[in-house]
Design an enzyme around this catalytic site. Sequence first.
Site, PDB file in Angstrom:
ATOM      1  N   SER A 276       0.322  -1.496   0.226  1.00 48.18           N
ATOM      2  CA  SER A 276      -0.152  -0.215  -0.236  1.00 48.18           C
ATOM      3  C   SER A 276       0.764   1.499   0.172  1.00 48.18           C
ATOM      4  CB  SER A 276      -0.907   0.268   1.188  1.00 48.18           C
ATOM      5  OG  SER A 276      -0.459   0.220   2.408  1.00 48.18           O
ATOM      6  N   ASP A 277       0.114   2.506  -0.310  1.00 50.87           N
ATOM      7  CA  ASP A 277       0.904   3.376  -0.117  1.00 50.87           C
ATOM      8  C   ASP A 277       0.364   3.666   1.159  1.00 50.87           C
ATOM      9  OD1 ASP A 277       1.607   6.531  -2.275  1.00 50.87           O
ATOM     10  OD2 ASP A 277       2.168   6.170  -0.559  1.00 50.87           O
ATOM     11  N   TYR A 278       1.722   5.470   1.517  1.00 49.28           N
ATOM     12  CA  TYR A 278       1.397   5.532   3.037  1.00 49.28           C
ATOM     13  C   TYR A 278       0.394   5.994   4.005  1.00 49.28           C
ATOM     14  CZ  TYR A 278       3.649   8.648   6.544  1.00 49.28           C
ATOM     15  OH  TYR A 278       4.167   8.992   8.046  1.00 49.28           O
ATOM     16  N   ASP A 279      -0.499   4.586   4.313  1.00 54.23           N
ATOM     17  CA  ASP A 279      -1.354   5.065   5.106  1.00 54.23           C
ATOM     18  C   ASP A 279      -2.842   4.268   4.425  1.00 54.23           C
ATOM     19  OD1 ASP A 279      -3.122   7.218   7.108  1.00 54.23           O
ATOM     20  OD2 ASP A 279      -3.133   5.346   7.833  1.00 54.23           O
ATOM     21  N   ALA A 280      -2.622   4.257   3.367  1.00 53.03           N
ATOM     22  CA  ALA A 280      -3.700   4.391   2.233  1.00 53.03           C
ATOM     23  C   ALA A 280      -4.350   3.490   3.009  1.00 53.03           C
ATOM     24  CB  ALA A 280      -3.087   4.142   0.884  1.00 53.03           C
TER      25      ALA A 280
END
Length: 727
Positions: A276-280
Site C-alpha cells: 500500500s501507499d503511506y497509510d492508504a
Amino acid sequence: MTRPLYLALPLLFATLSPAAGDETSERIEAILSKLTLEEKLGQLRLVDGHAGGGWKPQHMALAQAGVLGGTFNVRGTGPTSEMQRAALATRHKIPLVFAFDVIHGYRTIFPVPLGEAASWDPDLAERCTAVAAKEARSANVSWTFAPVADIARDPRWGRIVEGSGEDPVLSSAFTAARVRGFQGKDISAPDRMMACLKHFAGSGEAEGGRDYNFADVSVRALRETHFPPFLAGLKAGAGSIMPSFSAIDGVPATSNPWLLQDVLRKEWGFGGVVVSDYDAVGQLVNHRVSPDWPEAGQIALRAGLDMEIWGSCLMQAEGLLDDAADLKLVDDAVRRVLRMKFQLGLFDKPFGDAAREKEAILHPDHLKLAREAAAKSCVLLKNSDNTLPIPPTAKKIAIVGPMADDKATLLGSWTGDGRPEDAVTLVEAVRQRLGDTGTVIHSSAGSTSGFSFRKPSDGVEAAKDADYVLVVIGEAGDMTGEATSKSSLDLPQPQLDLVQKVHSLGKPYAVILMTGRPLTATWLAETCPAILLSWYGGTMGGPGIADVLFGDVNPSGKLPVTFPRSVGQIPLTYNSTPTSRPLVESDKWTSKYTDIKNSPLWAFGHGLSYTSFQISPPLLETRTVPRDGSVRFQVSVTNQGERDGDEVVQVYIRDEVSLVTRPVKELKAFKRVSVPAGKNVVVDFEIPAKDLGCWTPQGKYLIEPGTFTLMTGGNSTQVKTASFSLE
Ligand code: GLC
C-alpha cells in the site's frame, strides 16, 4: 470492409509464483507453518523510520516481538543492523526488509525523473538507477518505492515531476529502463534492489490536478494511456507494485479487486508483492468505504493487498479474519513477502557492509554520471541569434536570480539521502570553470524557501558591467513532488521583474529555468533571447548546466510534457483526439477558445540544439503491411550545422479511420542519434503491427486494417509524413 483483428493479448507472465516444490517454496512453507496469525500479519507491515535514517523505539519493539515485516526510511549499515539483530533474535528469525524512496538517486542525486526523461535516453536512466541501487544497497536498503510509472497530463499536479511525462511509449521505455537499473539480473546482488511500480493506476488523472483527488478515468483510457508503463515495468521484472491513493471509477485503488486481482493477477499474471501507499489502508475510512481501520484492513486484504506501509489496519483486522478464505489470503500474502525476502537474499545476507557503504557513497564515477545526466536532461527551449552558448570572449559573467546558488533546489523533491551540501551550484560551477581567466559577478540574490520567494535582491546592479548575464529563475525544489498541487503555473512577478531589468540592460543574456513541472512562461518566451530548461539537475546540476551553457555539451533534450500557454488550457497534450469539429482558426464553430490559441507554448518533443538537423520523411520498405508483420522504414538525419550533436528522431502514427476516436498522433518509436557536423546518418525503424492497435470500450485490443499515416520529426509538431496500409 476487412474485419478487424481482435488480439487476445497472451498472459504476460507465466505466473510468477513459481512451481510448488522448489527449495525456496519448501523453506517458505516450513516458516509459514510455525507462525501465529499475529506473526503472519506482522510480516505484512512496514513502519517508517526517522527522516535521517534512524529507527523509532516503538518500531524496534515490534521487531523484537517478531511482528514486523520491515521499515522504510531506516537506512545505513548501523541502524539497519541494530533492527536486524532484533528481528533475527525472535522465535521465527525472519529478517526485516529495509525500503526507502530512492526515486532519482540515493546519496548521489540525479536529475528529477521528469528531467531525466527529457533526455529521451532510457539507457542513461538505466545507468543512473543502477548507481542509485548500488549506493542504496550499500546502505542495506534493498527495496525502493520506484520507479513512478504514472502518466501525468496535468502540470497543476506536482507529482508530474516524479514520472516520465504524458506519453505512454516514452514513459514505458523509462519505466522499464529504471526497473532494469534497480534490479539488474539478480536482486540479491550487493548492488541491486527490488523496484516497486507506483502509483497503480491513473493517479495522474486526479481531478483538478489536486493530489489525492478522485481520478475520473475510463477503463479504456487506463488501458490505452495509464497501464502501458506499468506493463512495461512488470515485463522488465519489477517485483512489487504500489496502488495509488486515488479512487478509480469510485473504488479506491488500494481496495480495488478489479485492479489488484482481475487485471494485475489474472490478466497480467503478476506474482509479486502489492504494497500500500503511506497509510492508504487507513484512508479507506476517509474515502468512506470502511467504517474503521480493522474493516479497512480486511477490505484491502480481500481486494488483493499484501503489505501496508505506516498503518496497522491489517494487524487490527486480526479479530475479523475468522474464515478459511481470509486466512488463506493472509497466508498467500505472507508467502509473497517471504519470497521477496528470499529473492533479495536477506535470509543469507541480512546485514549491511560498512566498508562497502563508505566506498560506494558519492563515488567520483557516480558524480561524473550525474553531471552527464544533468547536461543531457537540459532542454534548449529558445535560442534566438545564437545567444547560447556563451561566447569565449565573455569574461565577466553575472549570475543573478534566486535559484543561482540554491543548493537544496538543485536536488528537487524526493531527495533520498541526498544532501544540499553535496550539490554544486551554477555559480560554483562557473567560478570553477573560469578560474582566473574570468570573473563571476554574483549577487546574493535572495534565495528560495519553500513555497514563497523572498524578493530577490536587485542583482541587476551587479550585472551592469558584465559581458554576459545568466538569470536563474523558476520554482523551488520542494514546489513539486507530493502534496504540491498549484492552481497557477505562472512565475512569481518578482522573478519576471528581475528578467525585465536584465533585459533592459541590452546585454546578451540567457534564462535558466529550474522547475519540476511545465510553467506558463509565456512572457518569458516572447521576451527572452535564450531559455534553457534545466529542471532540477541533482548533485552535479551546476556543472552539468554549465557544460551546456558554455557549449561543451550540445543540448539534445526534448520535452516529455507539453508546456501550456495558460492553466486554462489544461489538460493539453500532444495526443488529443480530433473532436467533432477540429480547429479551423477562421471558423468560430470549431473546437477552440475565444481568448487564447489552442496550441501549447512549447510542444511535447520540442527541444533545440546548437546545430540544426534535417529529418527526412519515413522511407517505407513497402506500402502495405500485414497485420502479423511490421512496418519497416528508414529516416535520414542530416546535421546542417558546424557542431556535432545528438538528435532525437521521433516517430508518430495516426490511424486514419478507426472504431474508436484515436489521437491525432501517437508516439510509437524514438531514437537518439549522434550526427557529426555536416554529416548524414540513416536510422532504421521497425514497428510491429501489433503495436498499432487500440483498446475498445469492451476491453478488447483491436488491430484494424486500413490506412495509417507515419510521421517523423525532431518534435511532435514539425513532422514529415508517409502513408501505408495495414492489411
Ligand atoms: C508517499 C507517497 C509514495 C511513497 C510513500 C512512502 O505518501 O505517495 O510515493 O513511496 O509515501 O514514502
